[in-house]
Design a protein around this motif. Structure first.
Motif, mmCIF file in Angstrom:
data_model
loop_
_atom_site.group_PDB
_atom_site.id
_atom_site.type_symbol
_atom_site.label_atom_id
_atom_site.label_comp_id
_atom_site.label_asym_id
_atom_site.label_seq_id
_atom_site.Cartn_x
_atom_site.Cartn_y
_atom_site.Cartn_z
ATOM 1 N N ASP A 26 0.802 -1.231 0.000
ATOM 2 C CA ASP A 26 0.000 0.000 0.000
ATOM 3 C C ASP A 26 0.832 1.278 0.000
ATOM 4 O OD1 ASP A 26 0.983 -0.159 2.556
ATOM 5 O OD2 ASP A 26 -0.956 -0.559 3.514
ATOM 6 N N GLY A 27 2.112 1.176 -0.355
ATOM 7 C CA GLY A 27 2.933 2.389 -0.365
ATOM 8 C C GLY A 27 4.402 2.100 -0.562
ATOM 9 N N GLY A 28 5.230 2.802 0.212
ATOM 10 C CA GLY A 28 6.668 2.634 0.102
ATOM 11 C C GLY A 28 7.365 3.145 1.341
ATOM 12 N N ILE A 29 8.609 2.722 1.522
ATOM 13 C CA ILE A 29 9.393 3.146 2.680
ATOM 14 C C ILE A 29 10.822 3.463 2.258
ATOM 15 C CG2 ILE A 29 8.067 1.891 4.420
ATOM 16 C CD1 ILE A 29 10.246 -0.268 4.349
ATOM 17 N N THR A 54 13.684 9.159 7.651
ATOM 18 C CA THR A 54 12.872 8.067 7.133
ATOM 19 C C THR A 54 11.537 8.582 6.632
ATOM 20 O OG1 THR A 54 12.122 5.802 7.606
ATOM 21 C CG2 THR A 54 11.689 7.449 9.297
ATOM 22 N N LEU A 55 10.972 7.810 5.712
ATOM 23 C CA LEU A 55 9.639 8.111 5.197
ATOM 24 C C LEU A 55 8.911 6.790 5.012
ATOM 25 C CD1 LEU A 55 7.608 10.191 4.066
ATOM 26 C CD2 LEU A 55 8.626 9.790 1.805
ATOM 27 N N ALA A 56 7.705 6.690 5.572
ATOM 28 C CA ALA A 56 6.877 5.491 5.438
ATOM 29 C C ALA A 56 5.488 5.910 5.012
ATOM 30 C CB ALA A 56 6.823 4.725 6.755
ATOM 31 N N ILE A 57 5.035 5.365 3.900
ATOM 32 C CA ILE A 57 3.713 5.705 3.371
ATOM 33 C C ILE A 57 2.911 4.420 3.207
ATOM 34 C CG2 ILE A 57 2.460 6.673 1.422
ATOM 35 C CD1 ILE A 57 4.950 8.488 0.994
ATOM 36 N N PRO A 107 6.273 -1.727 8.933
ATOM 37 C CA PRO A 107 5.532 -1.801 7.675
ATOM 38 C C PRO A 107 5.480 -3.234 7.155
ATOM 39 C CG PRO A 107 7.766 -1.118 7.243
ATOM 40 C CD PRO A 107 7.659 -1.322 8.743
ATOM 41 N N ASN A 108 4.601 -3.484 6.214
ATOM 42 C CA ASN A 108 4.512 -4.792 5.583
ATOM 43 C C ASN A 108 5.544 -4.853 4.461
ATOM 44 O OD1 ASN A 108 3.891 -7.240 4.508
ATOM 45 N ND2 ASN A 108 1.832 -6.711 3.832
ATOM 46 N N THR A 109 6.759 -5.210 4.805
ATOM 47 C CA THR A 109 7.864 -5.229 3.856
ATOM 48 C C THR A 109 8.562 -6.580 3.897
ATOM 49 O OG1 THR A 109 10.002 -4.227 3.312
ATOM 50 C CG2 THR A 109 9.358 -4.208 5.616
ATOM 51 N N THR A 110 9.223 -6.918 2.807
ATOM 52 C CA THR A 110 9.941 -8.192 2.728
ATOM 53 C C THR A 110 11.365 -8.078 3.232
ATOM 54 O OG1 THR A 110 10.590 -7.715 0.442
ATOM 55 C CG2 THR A 110 8.551 -8.964 0.772
ATOM 56 N N THR A 111 11.825 -6.871 3.546
ATOM 57 C CA THR A 111 13.169 -6.730 4.090
ATOM 58 C C THR A 111 13.228 -7.358 5.480
ATOM 59 O OG1 THR A 111 12.632 -4.574 5.024
ATOM 60 C CG2 THR A 111 13.571 -4.608 2.808
ATOM 61 N N GLY A 112 14.435 -7.626 5.967
ATOM 62 C CA GLY A 112 14.547 -8.333 7.236
ATOM 63 C C GLY A 112 15.155 -7.543 8.370
ATOM 64 N N TYR A 113 15.639 -6.364 8.110
ATOM 65 C CA TYR A 113 16.436 -5.656 9.108
ATOM 66 C C TYR A 113 15.608 -4.665 9.928
ATOM 67 C CZ TYR A 113 16.441 -2.191 5.318
ATOM 68 O OH TYR A 113 16.066 -1.322 4.323
ATOM 69 N N ALA A 114 16.253 -4.087 10.917
ATOM 70 C CA ALA A 114 15.707 -2.969 11.687
ATOM 71 C C ALA A 114 16.714 -1.837 11.605
ATOM 72 C CB ALA A 114 15.457 -3.373 13.127
ATOM 73 N N LEU A 115 16.279 -0.625 11.891
ATOM 74 C CA LEU A 115 17.164 0.534 11.766
ATOM 75 C C LEU A 115 16.730 1.625 12.736
ATOM 76 C CD1 LEU A 115 19.559 1.700 10.107
ATOM 77 C CD2 LEU A 115 17.863 2.716 8.588
ATOM 78 N N GLU A 116 17.737 2.327 13.257
ATOM 79 C CA GLU A 116 17.504 3.329 14.301
ATOM 80 C C GLU A 116 17.091 4.683 13.763
ATOM 81 O OE1 GLU A 116 22.057 3.337 13.497
ATOM 82 O OE2 GLU A 116 20.415 1.900 13.522
ATOM 83 N N THR A 117 16.310 4.736 12.695
ATOM 84 C CA THR A 117 15.870 6.007 12.141
ATOM 85 C C THR A 117 15.385 6.922 13.277
ATOM 86 O OG1 THR A 117 13.902 4.720 11.504
ATOM 87 C CG2 THR A 117 15.422 5.353 9.779
ATOM 88 N N GLN A 118 15.912 8.130 13.307
ATOM 89 C CA GLN A 118 15.874 8.977 14.500
ATOM 90 C C GLN A 118 14.453 9.262 14.973
ATOM 91 O OE1 GLN A 118 19.037 11.837 14.700
ATOM 92 N NE2 GLN A 118 17.639 13.438 15.376
ATOM 93 N N THR A 119 14.196 8.946 16.214
ATOM 94 C CA THR A 119 12.922 9.109 16.934
ATOM 95 C C THR A 119 11.842 8.143 16.468
ATOM 96 O OG1 THR A 119 11.906 10.819 15.506
ATOM 97 C CG2 THR A 119 13.347 11.582 17.296
ATOM 98 N N ASN A 122 3.772 5.065 17.653
ATOM 99 C CA ASN A 122 4.110 3.825 16.953
ATOM 100 C C ASN A 122 3.097 3.577 15.847
ATOM 101 O OD1 ASN A 122 6.268 3.212 18.768
ATOM 102 N ND2 ASN A 122 4.767 2.405 20.238
ATOM 103 N N ALA A 123 3.516 2.872 14.810
ATOM 104 C CA ALA A 123 2.627 2.597 13.675
ATOM 105 C C ALA A 123 2.859 1.186 13.164
ATOM 106 C CB ALA A 123 2.870 3.609 12.558
ATOM 107 N N TYR A 124 1.775 0.523 12.777
ATOM 108 C CA TYR A 124 1.826 -0.865 12.315
ATOM 109 C C TYR A 124 0.992 -0.997 11.045
ATOM 110 C CZ TYR A 124 2.925 -1.137 17.294
ATOM 111 O OH TYR A 124 3.461 -0.915 18.537
ATOM 112 N N SER A 125 1.583 -1.560 10.003
ATOM 113 C CA SER A 125 0.783 -1.836 8.808
ATOM 114 C C SER A 125 -0.402 -2.699 9.183
ATOM 115 C CB SER A 125 1.636 -2.550 7.757
ATOM 116 O OG SER A 125 2.479 -1.649 7.091
ATOM 117 N N ARG A 126 -1.511 -2.454 8.521
ATOM 118 C CA ARG A 126 -2.742 -3.164 8.871
ATOM 119 C C ARG A 126 -2.776 -4.586 8.342
ATOM 120 N NH1 ARG A 126 -6.702 1.945 7.296
ATOM 121 N NH2 ARG A 126 -5.825 3.396 8.852
ATOM 122 N N ASP A 127 -1.789 -4.956 7.531
ATOM 123 C CA ASP A 127 -1.776 -6.296 6.942
ATOM 124 C C ASP A 127 -0.501 -7.055 7.300
ATOM 125 O OD1 ASP A 127 -0.123 -4.669 5.516
ATOM 126 O OD2 ASP A 127 -0.890 -5.193 3.531
#
Length: 497
Positions: free
Chosen positions: A150-153, A221-224, A286-298, A242-247
């Motif tokens: 439903d978007g991009g990150i 960071t940008l999450a849509i 987000p609902n992404t296929t990547t596997g990592y985490a990142l300390e994007t500020q705040t 905090n935010a969680y993709s709905r799927d």
């Protein structure tokens, strides 16, 4: 005085040179890289950015991004031209209000030539209008823009900005941010800092985010997409979003069970590292296929795969520890990555101790015993691992071993004073491993060159400290890991693309 004869034809050239004002003749192009040996063409020379104002519009259905970036900066040399790191299609550039020439160069360079040369130590305003489909752009054979259903990150390390805004892409040039994003109604846009306002018009909703503390470009960071958003305030008074993709599917419950402890963990880390350095905290999954985490500020980014094995607060601790070690105090050069990752990993060890699942020393003993002397693990030097091993597991685990060795050497009182003092001494700035050693020596009153060399720079397994040698003999070495180890180990790929 020696008088040199002027060769035929040179007189006209000399006359032309004399006709150019001295101030213009002395100007030169800014370097296409900031000078980091790990990533020679990341960042740029000749200027220092103070603020990015990004006004964007994104269509999730087609992955089309339109933007106007207004960059406030100051020149650090006389400039005839300068570079920005960027990949999308540019339609106009203005420098101090006047249109400027521009051209693409190399993998990700936007070369800008203003109408008039720029003098050293003067403020400049650069406006770049652009558009494109980020997921179709690549540099060095990869992309850090990831489409979701439903978007991009945009979230990656050591680079992510090129795919969504022009920048001086190196941690040594930090700036504040305003990020305004218009998306179709029913879709949300999430970025760093605090949400200032939202507004809807003609089927589009605009989200206005502000980061009022200096921030490295890779931490923007940008999450849509379509998110469920929660807000609260920690007991220590830090606003949390905090935010969680709905799927998210099967990982949704574990993700929430982990990330919703953000406020609690921020307050707990404050006890070790000092006051939380920013005006908000949080994370998004987000609902992404990547596997990592990142300390994007705040607003830390977490792949749902980080919670595939169930709830995992350890990864949340890791990314939140970075808010002090890596975000507020950023590295001077990418070779200084140990200060980021060694201490974020050590925070996981402290959390294990807090949760009663194994002490930091028990975890250090397990890691030490798990890697025999011939293991390639010991050939990576966390203090300067090289660009190919920048995120090798040794930077994390051997890096945390070095932290424990420092704790044992200087004693608990000095060690915890150091943990808290370092983020305050260099708040919102940059520092190196050499700076850290110097500060550790000041706090402890001990010479530490040999310890740092042994644990951070030598390509060999250090000898066990005398106090630990007896418990680490082959006969009595740990035969089973502490209970927390499985969860800690599950975060080994937190920054692996």
């Amino acid at each position: 005085m020696h008088r040199r004869m002027i060769a035929p034809g040179a007189l006209a050239a000399a006359t032309l040179l004399l006709a150019i004002p001295a101030s213009a003749a002395s100007h030169s192009p800014g370097a296409p890289g900031i000078g980091d040996p790990y990533h020679p063409y990341y960042g740029n020379g000749g200027y220092d950015v103070s603020h990015y104002d990004l006004r964007l519009k994104y269509q999730p259905a087609t992955d089309e991004l339109e933007g106007t970036a207004t960059i406030e900066a100051r020149t650090t040399q006389d400039l005839s031209s300068f570079d920005l790191d960027f990949l999308l299609d540019v339609s106009e550039v203005r420098v101090n209000g006047a249109t400027a020439a521009y051209a693409s160069s190399g993998q990700h360079e936007l070369v800008i030539t203003p109408k008039k040369p720029l003098a050293k130590d003067t403020p400049i305003t650069v406006v770049v209008r652009y558009s494109g489909v980020p997921s179709t752009k690549s540099a060095y054979g990869f992309t850090t823009w990831h489409r979701t259903p439903d978007g991009g990150i945009a979230a990656d390390e050591p680079e992510a900005a090129w795919w969504w805004f022009p920048s001086n892409d190196h941690p040594s040039d930090k700036a504040t941010y305003d990020v305004s994003v218009a998306v179709p109604d029913g879709t949300q846009a999430i970025s760093n800092g605090t949400l200032q306002s939202t507004g809807s018009q003609l089927g589009w909703t605009r989200y206005n985010w502000r980061q009022n503390k200096p921030q490295a470009t890779y931490l923007a960071t940008l999450a849509i997409g379509k998110f469920d958003i929660t807000t609260n305030t920690s007991e220590g008074g830090v606003p949390v979003l905090n935010a969680y993709s709905r799927d998210l599917g099967d990982n949704a419950g574990a993700a929430r069970a982990s990330v919703e402890r953000t406020g609690e963990i921020v307050d707990w880390l404050s006890g070790f590292f000092g006051p939380y350095p920013f005006g908000s905290a949080g994370g998004y999954v987000p609902n992404t296929t990547t596997g990592y985490a990142l300390e994007t500020q705040t607003r830390a980014y977490y792949s749902p795969k980080q919670f595939a094995g169930g709830s995992n607060t350890s990864v949340v601790v890791h990314e939140l520890a970075h808010q002090w070690y890596g975000d507020s105090v950023s590295l001077k050069g990418w070779k200084d990555i140990w200060i980021n990752e060694g201490f974020a990993r050590y925070a996981q060890w402290l959390w294990s101790e807090h949760e009663g699942e194994g002490t930091a020393q028990e975890l250090a003993d397990w890691v030490y015993a798990s890697h025999p002397a011939g293991d390639p693990f010991w050939t990576v030097a966390p203090g300067d691992p090289g660009p190919d091993d920048q995120f090798d597991i040794a930077v994390y685990d051997r890096g945390a071993l070095a932290v424990q060795a420092l704790r044992n050497e200087i004693g608990h009182k000095a060690f915890f004073a150091l943990l808290k003092g370092w983020p305050q001494k260099h708040a919102y700035g940059n520092a190196s491993v050499a700076d850290f050693r110097k500060y550790a020596e000041q706090v402890s009153g001990k010479p530490l060159a040999a310890l740092f060399d042994t644990w951070l720079f030598q390509p060999a397994k250090p000898a066990a400290p005398a106090a630990r040698a007896a418990s680490l003999t082959k006969a009595s070495a740990p035969t089973a890991p502490p209970r927390s180890w499985k969860k800690i180990e599950a975060t080994n790929d937190v920054h692996t693309r």
